[in-house]
Design a protein around this motif. Structure first.
Motif, PDB file in Angstrom:
ATOM      1  N   MET A 154      54.338  42.989  32.402  1.00  0.00           N
ATOM      2  CA  MET A 154      55.286  43.646  31.523  1.00  0.00           C
ATOM      3  C   MET A 154      54.516  44.561  30.577  1.00  0.00           C
ATOM      4  O   MET A 154      53.344  44.330  30.286  1.00  0.00           O
ATOM      5  CB  MET A 154      56.124  42.651  30.729  1.00  0.00           C
ATOM      6  CG  MET A 154      57.356  43.298  30.112  1.00  0.00           C
ATOM      7  SD  MET A 154      58.323  42.188  29.079  1.00  0.00           S
ATOM      8  CE  MET A 154      57.368  42.211  27.569  1.00  0.00           C
ATOM      9  N   THR A 155      55.201  45.591  30.105  1.00  0.00           N
ATOM     10  CA  THR A 155      54.606  46.513  29.138  1.00  0.00           C
ATOM     11  C   THR A 155      55.670  46.884  28.107  1.00  0.00           C
ATOM     12  O   THR A 155      56.532  46.069  27.803  1.00  0.00           O
ATOM     13  CB  THR A 155      54.031  47.745  29.879  1.00  0.00           C
ATOM     14  OG1 THR A 155      53.435  48.620  28.935  1.00  0.00           O
ATOM     15  CG2 THR A 155      55.088  48.479  30.674  1.00  0.00           C
ATOM     16  N   ASN A 156      55.632  48.081  27.588  1.00  0.00           N
ATOM     17  CA  ASN A 156      56.560  48.489  26.537  1.00  0.00           C
ATOM     18  C   ASN A 156      57.786  49.182  27.137  1.00  0.00           C
ATOM     19  O   ASN A 156      58.102  48.975  28.302  1.00  0.00           O
ATOM     20  CB  ASN A 156      55.822  49.384  25.544  1.00  0.00           C
ATOM     21  CG  ASN A 156      54.518  48.768  25.075  1.00  0.00           C
ATOM     22  OD1 ASN A 156      53.442  49.264  25.386  1.00  0.00           O
ATOM     23  ND2 ASN A 156      54.596  47.671  24.348  1.00  0.00           N
ATOM     24  N   THR A 207      54.820  53.349  31.202  1.00  0.00           N
ATOM     25  CA  THR A 207      55.315  53.359  32.580  1.00  0.00           C
ATOM     26  C   THR A 207      54.172  53.431  33.578  1.00  0.00           C
ATOM     27  O   THR A 207      54.179  52.737  34.609  1.00  0.00           O
ATOM     28  CB  THR A 207      56.262  54.554  32.784  1.00  0.00           C
ATOM     29  OG1 THR A 207      55.596  55.765  32.408  1.00  0.00           O
ATOM     30  CG2 THR A 207      57.510  54.404  31.921  1.00  0.00           C
ATOM     31  N   SER A 208      53.161  54.232  33.298  1.00  0.00           N
ATOM     32  CA  SER A 208      52.018  54.353  34.199  1.00  0.00           C
ATOM     33  C   SER A 208      51.142  53.106  34.160  1.00  0.00           C
ATOM     34  O   SER A 208      50.619  52.665  35.191  1.00  0.00           O
ATOM     35  CB  SER A 208      51.182  55.581  33.824  1.00  0.00           C
ATOM     36  OG  SER A 208      51.918  56.765  34.036  1.00  0.00           O
ATOM     37  N   ARG A 209      50.977  52.537  32.990  1.00  0.00           N
ATOM     38  CA  ARG A 209      50.135  51.344  32.870  1.00  0.00           C
ATOM     39  C   ARG A 209      50.781  50.151  33.570  1.00  0.00           C
ATOM     40  O   ARG A 209      50.084  49.276  34.076  1.00  0.00           O
ATOM     41  CB  ARG A 209      49.867  51.047  31.392  1.00  0.00           C
ATOM     42  CG  ARG A 209      49.048  52.165  30.727  1.00  0.00           C
ATOM     43  CD  ARG A 209      49.043  52.051  29.226  1.00  0.00           C
ATOM     44  NE  ARG A 209      48.118  51.028  28.795  1.00  0.00           N
ATOM     45  CZ  ARG A 209      48.344  50.200  27.789  1.00  0.00           C
ATOM     46  NH1 ARG A 209      49.485  50.260  27.126  1.00  0.00           N
ATOM     47  NH2 ARG A 209      47.442  49.319  27.443  1.00  0.00           N
ATOM     48  N   PHE A 210      52.110  50.118  33.600  1.00  0.00           N
ATOM     49  CA  PHE A 210      52.797  49.062  34.350  1.00  0.00           C
ATOM     50  C   PHE A 210      52.436  49.159  35.833  1.00  0.00           C
ATOM     51  O   PHE A 210      52.126  48.157  36.480  1.00  0.00           O
ATOM     52  CB  PHE A 210      54.310  49.189  34.159  1.00  0.00           C
ATOM     53  CG  PHE A 210      55.106  48.081  34.802  1.00  0.00           C
ATOM     54  CD1 PHE A 210      55.497  46.974  34.070  1.00  0.00           C
ATOM     55  CD2 PHE A 210      55.470  48.147  36.143  1.00  0.00           C
ATOM     56  CE1 PHE A 210      56.227  45.945  34.657  1.00  0.00           C
ATOM     57  CE2 PHE A 210      56.191  47.132  36.741  1.00  0.00           C
ATOM     58  CZ  PHE A 210      56.575  46.029  35.997  1.00  0.00           C
ATOM     59  N   ALA A 238      41.600  48.494  33.516  1.00  0.00           N
ATOM     60  CA  ALA A 238      42.334  49.650  34.043  1.00  0.00           C
ATOM     61  C   ALA A 238      43.338  50.209  33.043  1.00  0.00           C
ATOM     62  O   ALA A 238      43.806  51.341  33.209  1.00  0.00           O
ATOM     63  CB  ALA A 238      43.048  49.269  35.338  1.00  0.00           C
ATOM     64  N   VAL A 239      43.678  49.424  32.027  1.00  0.00           N
ATOM     65  CA  VAL A 239      44.690  49.888  31.068  1.00  0.00           C
ATOM     66  C   VAL A 239      44.224  49.825  29.623  1.00  0.00           C
ATOM     67  O   VAL A 239      45.002  50.085  28.701  1.00  0.00           O
ATOM     68  CB  VAL A 239      46.008  49.092  31.229  1.00  0.00           C
ATOM     69  CG1 VAL A 239      46.682  49.452  32.533  1.00  0.00           C
ATOM     70  CG2 VAL A 239      45.767  47.585  31.159  1.00  0.00           C
TER      71      VAL A 239
END
Length: 309
Positions: A154-156, A207-210, A238-239
């Motif tokens: 999960m991310t933001n 969105t990209s880091r997800f 990687a993030v």
């Protein structure tokens, strides 16, 4: 934990049977289980933003700007909390993700600002347990969403269901190389291995880091026990956001203030701060879980694992 505002978190153990004051409800709230994670004493008590409890239930709060929608009033016969208090309450009372589902039925998150920042903090939460269950809790304008997380990431913002749908745009990603192609007799080959990841977004948007994290989690070779923390550290490489490469409109830099790792089997919390990459750990012991007051641990500065006592 990626943020511009200095959270100044450090490993903290919250013992069993604690009472917390709440900014949303004068009655406050109670916890019954011990837990450990990254936190800070705000003067009125400790607030944690990630951690694991004595039942192996773990969780983390993540920023959810533009999407979170909370109540304007407290509700009778509910647990009324500010957004930044939710994780403490969950870690202090939930035995598992399934148990948390029952607790959430009586949860009411109220629009109350945190004094430290002077604003209502828009949050959503990822939780998991020692049984392999992983879920996401979001409170949006159309109600409470407590969702299964099949990819364990999960991310933001935007909402979690949007991130899952967005994975459909990256079906070409794979760990192996793409095959050679033939254009009317002209054969083309990729320049070395790694072509399977061509098209994976490399920017620092959520969105990209997800996408990158879901890919890394899916294909990185796993490990057991302490070695798993090393694997997770490589996945998060990687993030990670170095200072200066992600600036906000006001010039402040979001950066990875620390990485937190929760071991649900061994009830251990690992913390890796930005400034020296040292990984320190705190394990829940009987003495810590039955202490009278929360116990705070300073972070070590040598490049090794440390048991904080």
């Amino acid at each position: 934990m990626d943020f511009a505002f200095e959270l100044d978190g450090r490993p903290v153990v919250i013992p069993r049977r604690q009472h917390f004051d709440s900014a949303a409800d004068p009655n406050g709230y109670d916890t019954r289980l011990a837990f450990v994670g990254a936190g800070r004493n705000l003067g009125s008590g400790y607030i944690l933003v990630d951690g694991v409890n004595e039942r192996g239930f773990s969780g983390a709060a993540l920023y959810f700007s533009g999407e979170a929608s909370y109540a304007d009033q407290i509700k009778p016969n509910h647990t009324n909390l500010a957004s930044y208090e939710v994780l403490n309450w969950l870690l202090g009372n939930a035995d598992s993700c399934a148990d948390a589902a029952d607790l959430i039925k009586k949860l009411n998150v109220v629009n109350v600002p945190i004094k430290l920042m002077g604003t209502v903090v828009p949050l959503h939460w990822i939780v998991s347990d020692r049984y392999g269950d992983c879920r996401v809790l979001e409170i949006r304008a159309d109600g409470v969403h407590y969702l299964k997380d099949p990819v364990g990431v999960m991310t933001n913002s935007p909402d979690f269901e949007w991130h899952l749908k967005n994975l459909n745009n990256y079906t070409e990603l794979q760990p192996g190389p793409h095959p050679d192609r033939d254009y009317h007799g002209y054969r083309i080959s990729s320049y070395g291995p790694g072509s399977g990841a061509l098209g994976m977004p490399g920017d620092y948007t959520s969105t990209s880091r997800f996408i990158r994290t879901a890919f890394m989690r899916q294909y990185t070779t796993g490990a057991q026990s302490k070695d798993a923390v090393n694997v997770l550290s490589h996945i998060l490489n990687a993030v990670e956001i170095p200072k200066g490469v992600k600036l906000k409109e006001n010039g402040e830099a979001d950066y990875t203030q620390y990485r937190g790792y929760m071991d649900s089997a061994n009830l251990t919390y690992y913390m890796q701060p930005y400034d020296n990459q040292t990984i320190s750990k705190v394990t829940l012991t009987d003495d810590l879980m039955n202490a009278d007051q929360p116990v705070e641990f300073p972070l070590e500065h040598e490049q090794t694992y440390h048991q904080l006592n």
